[in-house]
Design a protein around this motif. Sequence first.
Motif, mmCIF file in Angstrom:
data_model
loop_
_atom_site.group_PDB
_atom_site.id
_atom_site.type_symbol
_atom_site.label_atom_id
_atom_site.label_comp_id
_atom_site.label_asym_id
_atom_site.label_seq_id
_atom_site.Cartn_x
_atom_site.Cartn_y
_atom_site.Cartn_z
ATOM 1 N N GLN A 25 52.024 39.169 52.114
ATOM 2 C CA GLN A 25 52.424 39.757 50.836
ATOM 3 C C GLN A 25 51.360 39.505 49.773
ATOM 4 N N ALA A 26 50.835 38.291 49.734
ATOM 5 C CA ALA A 26 49.823 37.953 48.738
ATOM 6 C C ALA A 26 48.559 38.804 48.922
ATOM 7 N N TYR A 27 48.114 38.954 50.147
ATOM 8 C CA TYR A 27 46.923 39.778 50.401
ATOM 9 C C TYR A 27 47.177 41.241 50.037
ATOM 10 N N PHE A 28 48.340 41.735 50.384
ATOM 11 C CA PHE A 28 48.696 43.119 50.065
ATOM 12 C C PHE A 28 48.763 43.311 48.557
ATOM 13 N N ASN A 29 49.455 42.416 47.867
ATOM 14 C CA ASN A 29 49.623 42.555 46.419
ATOM 15 C C ASN A 29 48.306 42.400 45.670
ATOM 16 N N ALA A 30 47.427 41.542 46.148
ATOM 17 C CA ALA A 30 46.109 41.408 45.520
ATOM 18 C C ALA A 30 45.312 42.703 45.670
ATOM 19 N N ALA A 31 45.371 43.314 46.833
ATOM 20 C CA ALA A 31 44.665 44.582 47.044
ATOM 21 C C ALA A 31 45.255 45.672 46.163
ATOM 22 N N ARG A 32 46.566 45.681 46.033
ATOM 23 C CA ARG A 32 47.220 46.686 45.189
ATOM 24 C C ARG A 32 46.805 46.502 43.729
ATOM 25 N N THR A 33 46.625 45.268 43.304
ATOM 26 C CA THR A 33 46.185 44.987 41.934
ATOM 27 C C THR A 33 44.756 45.474 41.709
ATOM 28 N N MET A 34 43.891 45.206 42.661
ATOM 29 C CA MET A 34 42.475 45.565 42.496
ATOM 30 C C MET A 34 42.206 47.052 42.668
ATOM 31 N N TRP A 35 42.888 47.669 43.617
ATOM 32 C CA TRP A 35 42.595 49.055 43.971
ATOM 33 C C TRP A 35 43.877 49.884 44.012
ATOM 34 N N PRO A 36 44.446 50.196 42.843
ATOM 35 C CA PRO A 36 45.686 50.989 42.826
ATOM 36 C C PRO A 36 45.503 52.290 43.613
#
Length: 73
Positions: A25-36
Amino acid sequence: MDDFDEYLDVVAEVRRRHPEQREGQAYFNAARTMWPGLLDDVPVDCDPFSVDSRLPAFLEWLPQAHAARRTRA
């Protein structure tokens, strides 16, 4: 610092601020934050949000998807 190093820093920050999140979840959410929008097309077998064991596949997919998106932009 390249984008992926910055991404790993964001992952560390997400994990620090949200210890209740599983690793995937953390890796997914970090990617979503950086690259919407980038994760709109993540293949199910690479999506670590629900299944942490998919994290290695996600980490293979992510730089390729990011590079392809940058090429199209």
